[in-house]
Motif scaffolding. Structure first.
Motif, PDB file in Angstrom:
ATOM      1  N   SER A  31       8.505   3.751  -7.421  1.00 34.92           N
ATOM      2  CA  SER A  31       9.432   2.880  -8.126  1.00 34.92           C
ATOM      3  C   SER A  31      10.828   3.467  -8.054  1.00 34.92           C
ATOM      4  CB  SER A  31       9.022   2.717  -9.593  1.00 34.92           C
ATOM      5  OG  SER A  31       9.262   3.917 -10.300  1.00 34.92           O
ATOM      6  N   GLN A  33      14.500   3.068 -10.252  1.00 33.40           N
ATOM      7  CA  GLN A  33      15.110   2.508 -11.448  1.00 33.40           C
ATOM      8  C   GLN A  33      16.609   2.736 -11.422  1.00 33.40           C
ATOM      9  OE1 GLN A  33      12.957   4.338 -14.699  1.00 33.40           O
ATOM     10  NE2 GLN A  33      11.039   4.088 -13.586  1.00 33.40           N
ATOM     11  N   TYR A  35      19.913   2.950 -14.098  1.00 32.21           N
ATOM     12  CA  TYR A  35      20.353   3.112 -15.463  1.00 32.21           C
ATOM     13  C   TYR A  35      21.884   3.052 -15.497  1.00 32.21           C
ATOM     14  CZ  TYR A  35      15.715   5.029 -16.646  1.00 32.21           C
ATOM     15  OH  TYR A  35      14.367   5.212 -16.845  1.00 32.21           O
ATOM     16  N   LEU A  45      18.158   1.824 -19.376  1.00 34.05           N
ATOM     17  CA  LEU A  45      17.485   1.227 -18.228  1.00 34.05           C
ATOM     18  C   LEU A  45      17.986  -0.193 -17.965  1.00 34.05           C
ATOM     19  CD1 LEU A  45      15.145   1.449 -16.118  1.00 34.05           C
ATOM     20  CD2 LEU A  45      13.664   0.414 -17.853  1.00 34.05           C
ATOM     21  N   ASN A  99       4.554  12.945 -11.778  1.00 36.50           N
ATOM     22  CA  ASN A  99       4.812  11.804 -12.636  1.00 36.50           C
ATOM     23  C   ASN A  99       6.063  12.029 -13.461  1.00 36.50           C
ATOM     24  OD1 ASN A  99       4.463   9.354 -13.931  1.00 36.50           O
ATOM     25  ND2 ASN A  99       3.164  10.235 -15.514  1.00 36.50           N
TER      26      ASN A  99
ATOM     27  N   TYR B  35      15.632  16.430 -21.023  1.00 35.70           N
ATOM     28  CA  TYR B  35      16.457  16.547 -19.833  1.00 35.70           C
ATOM     29  C   TYR B  35      17.755  17.258 -20.193  1.00 35.70           C
ATOM     30  CZ  TYR B  35      13.870  13.286 -16.778  1.00 35.70           C
ATOM     31  OH  TYR B  35      12.929  12.673 -15.968  1.00 35.70           O
ATOM     32  N   PRO B  43      20.690  13.562 -14.982  1.00 34.56           N
ATOM     33  CA  PRO B  43      19.810  14.393 -15.815  1.00 34.56           C
ATOM     34  C   PRO B  43      18.775  15.143 -14.977  1.00 34.56           C
ATOM     35  CG  PRO B  43      20.012  12.156 -16.696  1.00 34.56           C
ATOM     36  CD  PRO B  43      20.598  12.136 -15.332  1.00 34.56           C
ATOM     37  N   LEU B  45      15.080  17.298 -15.423  1.00 33.06           N
ATOM     38  CA  LEU B  45      13.981  17.504 -16.359  1.00 33.06           C
ATOM     39  C   LEU B  45      13.818  18.973 -16.716  1.00 33.06           C
ATOM     40  CD1 LEU B  45      11.570  16.109 -17.833  1.00 33.06           C
ATOM     41  CD2 LEU B  45      10.175  16.819 -15.871  1.00 33.06           C
ATOM     42  N   ARG B  48       8.141  18.140 -19.965  1.00 30.41           N
ATOM     43  CA  ARG B  48       7.499  16.860 -20.265  1.00 30.41           C
ATOM     44  C   ARG B  48       6.256  17.103 -21.106  1.00 30.41           C
ATOM     45  NH1 ARG B  48       3.476  13.611 -17.328  1.00 30.41           N
ATOM     46  NH2 ARG B  48       3.558  15.077 -15.592  1.00 30.41           N
ATOM     47  N   GLU B  50       2.794  15.315 -22.857  1.00 32.76           N
ATOM     48  CA  GLU B  50       1.840  14.234 -23.062  1.00 32.76           C
ATOM     49  C   GLU B  50       1.170  14.534 -24.397  1.00 32.76           C
ATOM     50  OE1 GLU B  50       1.417  11.560 -21.320  1.00 32.76           O
ATOM     51  OE2 GLU B  50       2.427  12.054 -19.442  1.00 32.76           O
ATOM     52  N   ASP B  56       4.436  19.656 -17.944  1.00 35.07           N
ATOM     53  CA  ASP B  56       5.342  20.066 -16.870  1.00 35.07           C
ATOM     54  C   ASP B  56       6.513  20.804 -17.500  1.00 35.07           C
ATOM     55  OD1 ASP B  56       7.097  18.370 -14.120  1.00 35.07           O
ATOM     56  OD2 ASP B  56       7.018  20.464 -14.733  1.00 35.07           O
ATOM     57  N   SER B  58       7.949  23.405 -15.578  1.00 30.51           N
ATOM     58  CA  SER B  58       8.310  24.256 -14.445  1.00 30.51           C
ATOM     59  C   SER B  58       9.813  24.510 -14.338  1.00 30.51           C
ATOM     60  CB  SER B  58       7.796  23.636 -13.148  1.00 30.51           C
ATOM     61  OG  SER B  58       8.312  22.332 -12.978  1.00 30.51           O
ATOM     62  N   GLN B  59      10.617  23.605 -14.879  1.00 26.03           N
ATOM     63  CA  GLN B  59      12.071  23.768 -14.802  1.00 26.03           C
ATOM     64  C   GLN B  59      12.673  24.340 -16.080  1.00 26.03           C
ATOM     65  OE1 GLN B  59      13.631  23.209 -11.819  1.00 26.03           O
ATOM     66  NE2 GLN B  59      11.513  22.921 -11.194  1.00 26.03           N
ATOM     67  N   LEU B  91      19.287  15.669 -23.368  1.00 24.22           N
ATOM     68  CA  LEU B  91      18.781  14.325 -23.606  1.00 24.22           C
ATOM     69  C   LEU B  91      17.281  14.353 -23.841  1.00 24.22           C
ATOM     70  CD1 LEU B  91      20.655  12.592 -20.674  1.00 24.22           C
ATOM     71  CD2 LEU B  91      21.048  12.076 -23.082  1.00 24.22           C
ATOM     72  N   GLY B  98       4.767   5.956 -18.503  1.00 23.71           N
ATOM     73  CA  GLY B  98       5.035   6.894 -17.431  1.00 23.71           C
ATOM     74  C   GLY B  98       6.251   6.557 -16.599  1.00 23.71           C
ATOM     75  N   ALA B  99       6.452   7.345 -15.554  1.00 26.32           N
ATOM     76  CA  ALA B  99       7.707   7.339 -14.805  1.00 26.32           C
ATOM     77  C   ALA B  99       8.010   6.018 -14.128  1.00 26.32           C
ATOM     78  CB  ALA B  99       7.696   8.458 -13.778  1.00 26.32           C
ATOM     79  N   ASN B 100       7.001   5.254 -13.739  1.00 24.11           N
ATOM     80  CA  ASN B 100       7.262   4.031 -12.991  1.00 24.11           C
ATOM     81  C   ASN B 100       7.704   2.856 -13.851  1.00 24.11           C
ATOM     82  OD1 ASN B 100       6.768   5.151 -10.489  1.00 24.11           O
ATOM     83  ND2 ASN B 100       4.595   4.618 -10.513  1.00 24.11           N
ATOM     84  N   GLY B 102      10.020   3.198 -16.621  1.00 25.24           N
ATOM     85  CA  GLY B 102      11.284   3.396 -17.304  1.00 25.24           C
ATOM     86  C   GLY B 102      11.166   4.210 -18.568  1.00 25.24           C
ATOM     87  N   TYR B 103      12.215   4.912 -18.860  1.00 22.94           N
ATOM     88  CA  TYR B 103      12.285   5.732 -20.057  1.00 22.94           C
ATOM     89  C   TYR B 103      13.305   5.144 -21.027  1.00 22.94           C
ATOM     90  CZ  TYR B 103      10.345   9.540 -17.096  1.00 22.94           C
ATOM     91  OH  TYR B 103       9.594  10.312 -16.262  1.00 22.94           O
ATOM     92  N   PHE B 105      16.051   6.609 -23.551  1.00 21.17           N
ATOM     93  CA  PHE B 105      16.752   7.851 -23.863  1.00 21.17           C
ATOM     94  C   PHE B 105      17.403   7.787 -25.237  1.00 21.17           C
ATOM     95  CE2 PHE B 105      16.874  10.522 -20.096  1.00 21.17           C
ATOM     96  CZ  PHE B 105      16.456   9.659 -19.098  1.00 21.17           C
TER      97      PHE B 105
END
Lengths: 113, 114
Positions: A31, A33, A35, A45, A99, B35, B43, B45, B48, B50, B56, B58-59, B91, B98-100, B102-103, B105
């Motif tokens: 996907s 997006q 913003y 978004l 993800n 972020y 931004p 990440l 993250r 769940e 995640d 890692s950063q 942020l 999930g990511a596909n 939209g988030y 903020f």
């Protein structure tokens, strides 16, 4: 090196003009997006595109996802001062990045009245 | 419906001092993100979640940054000690699917380290 490259970095136009901003990558995304972010606020978004070749319209904004799902464009018709802001593209579902959304550096748009 | 709420909006601290940011996500959103956005950049990440699990990080610079999300709702991001290079907008975002999809903020916390 940014995973998503946006161009131009900065755009200053007169009210009523048309413009296009681009978001390019060498990677495939599930996907893409877009913003819009105003100063002092978080990104908001605008649209999500998920199918290669998909075109979505939101009033004066037209979004397109490339056939190969590696790039996208945002076209604004008859820009208005209220369109001023930072436009960010973000890719999701890339296998290498898991993800999470990966953002481009953004295009700063200024529309002068 | 209230959006993602962050506080404080602004924070100015001296280097080597600790600082903490708070985030309340949209009710029902299981996924929460922190972020960091530097001036003129998109931004990036940091971590993250769940529910209450960090899936995640890692950063996240773990020598000075820490985060927690107790009970899987609110979250806190901490920096100790802060460095000049930590100046940025932090942020928080949340999502339902999930990511596909939209988030959403929050307005962010602008941190200035002097």
């Amino acid at each position: 090196t940014q995973l998503l490259e946006q161009s131009p970095q900065f755009l200053s136009i007169q009210e009523g003009e048309n413009l296009t901003v681009y978001c390019n990558s060498s990677s495939v995304f599930s996907s893409l997006q877009w913003y819009r972010q105003e100063p002092g606020e978080g990104p908001v978004l605008l649209v999500t595109v998920v199918t290669g070749g998909e075109v979505k319209k939101l009033k004066r904004l037209t979004f397109q996802f490339g056939d190969a799902r590696k790039d996208s464009s945002l076209h604004i018709t008859a820009a208005q001062p209220g369109d001023t802001g930072l436009y960010l593209c973000a890719g999701g579902g890339n296998m290498e990045y898991g993800n999470k959304l990966v953002f481009g550096a953004g295009t700063i748009l200024r529309v002068k009245s | 419906e209230a959006g993602v709420v962050q506080s404080p909006r602004y924070k100015i601290i001296e280097k080597k001092q600790p600082v903490a940011f708070w985030c309340n996500p949209i009710s029902g959103h299981n996924t929460l993100y922190w972020y960091r956005q530097n001036l003129g950049q998109g931004p990036e990440l940091l971590i993250r979640y769940e529910n209450e699990e960090a899936v995640d990080d890692s950063q996240l610079p773990k020598d000075r940054f820490s985060a927690e999300r107790l009970k899987g709702v609110d979250s806190t991001l901490k920096i100790q000690p802060a460095e000049l290079g930590d100046s940025a907008v932090y942020l928080c975002a949340s999502s339902l699917r999930g990511a596909n999809y939209g988030y959403t903020f929050g307005s962010g916390t602008r941190l200035t380290v002097v």
